[in-house]
Design an enzyme around this catalytic site. Structure first.
Site, PDB file in Angstrom:
ATOM      1  N   GLY A 164       0.827  -1.188   0.000  1.00 19.81           N
ATOM      2  CA  GLY A 164       0.000   0.000   0.000  1.00 19.81           C
ATOM      3  C   GLY A 164       0.868   1.247   0.000  1.00 19.81           C
ATOM      4  CB  CYS A 165       0.251   4.714  -1.133  1.00 25.13           C
ATOM      5  SG  CYS A 165      -1.362   5.047  -0.376  1.00 25.13           S
ATOM      6  CE1 TYR A 166      -1.518   8.108   3.931  1.00 23.13           C
ATOM      7  CE2 TYR A 166      -3.259   6.524   3.496  1.00 23.13           C
ATOM      8  CZ  TYR A 166      -2.840   7.838   3.632  1.00 23.13           C
ATOM      9  OH  TYR A 166      -3.731   8.863   3.467  1.00 23.13           O
TER      10      TYR A 166
END
Length: 309
Positions: free
Chosen positions: A115-117
């Site tokens: 995921g990006c985070y």
């Protein structure tokens, strides 16, 4: 031999970004599905079985379905959903996770895109736990802000479509208020944390880019390190590659602000170790494009490793 690539979910935000990155390349053949056929399981199954690599840009249930639809075909997978990010049978698609990890992706049959985070958070946490500096039971907190494109087409419409019945009018907002964000399990697993981290994400009124922050009390770390020690651990971990960079201390110490948009349009990630020398605290910050290294860029990076580029 030209690799056949099928982006399953090519009409979504991440899928469209991946197709844009792949169009015009002569070392791959892009298999496509008509928009009206995207829910036809027979057509999808044929494309999945025909592909050398299928990139899944679908909700979790759809990603699991696609793996089943491929059956016993020799299709390799890159899954951009949350479905397999803590599954030990899938290789985590963060090539810079640790030395030799890019080779694991290159040889993998199944890769789960981060995921990006979590890409930013793990990039900051993993080097310190791996070095024995950050105790596995440390009470980690993570604060982050992302551009609204990370929420997909529905959220983009709430920001950009003036006729939307449920518009977002605020300059920014906090969400996942009950501390149950879907990226937390992968951060804990791949950051090698025993204690579940506290993660507080925010969305800003800008399309792309993000910052992820991990503040630390240095006296609670093994050996009570200073800023230079923490910076050194990050720099040593990412030495020898050109995707993740650690900003030198003499540069970061003179900064008055860090903008979440500074790497938009790239597949890069930049890490900062900040704090007052002798102050006993550090603020670690990762900057990346939520649709680049945080999504489609990482998928393409894994694909390139898997086809030998």
């Amino acid at each position: 031999m030209t690799a056949k690539i099928f982006v399953d979910g090519e009409h979504g935000t991440t899928g469209l970004q991946i197709k844009q990155r792949l169009e015009g390349r002569d070392d791959i053949e892009l298999l496509a599905i008509a928009h009206g056929d995207r829910h036809d399981k027979d057509i999808r199954a044929d494309l999945l079985k025909s592909a050398d690599i299928a990139i899944l840009c679908l909700p979790d249930a759809g990603a699991r379905e696609s793996v089943k639809l491929a059956g016993n075909a020799h299709t390799r997978f890159i899954d951009a959903s949350t479905a397999h990010r803590t599954d030990p049978d899938w290789v985590f698609g963060f090539a810079e996770l640790e030395p030799g990890h890019a080779g694991k992706i290159a040889a993998a049959e199944k890769v789960s895109n981060p995921g990006c985070y979590s890409t930013g958070a793990i990039a900051l946490i993993k080097p310190l736990t791996a070095a024995g500096m950050l105790p596995a039971d440390y009470p980690v907190t993570i604060n982050a802000i992302s551009g609204y494109t990370g929420g997909g087409k529905a959220l983009i419409a709430r920001f950009e479509d003036e006729s939307n019945p449920d518009p977002v009018t605020a300059p920014a907002y906090a969400y996942a208020l009950a501390l149950g964000h879907k990226h937390v399990p992968e951060i804990q697993t791949h950051g090698q944390l025993e204690r579940r981290p506290v993660f507080t994400p925010n969305v800003g009124r800008y399309p792309q880019g993000m910052t992820v922050q991990v503040p630390l009390h240095l006296e609670l770390l093994a050996g009570s390190p200073d800023i230079a020690d923490v910076h050194g651990a990050l720099a040593a971990h990412y030495a020898g590659q050109d995707i993740v960079s650690v900003v030198p201390l003499d540069i970061s110490s003179g900064l008055s602000m860090i903008e979440p948009t500074e790497l938009v349009g790239t597949n890069l990630m930049r890490l900062y170790a900040l704090g007052t020398p002798g102050g006993g605290q550090a603020n670690l910050i990762a900057v990346l494009d939520n649709l680049g290294k945080g999504a489609s860029g990482a998928c393409v990076q894994s694909m390139d490793l898997m086809i030998g580029n």
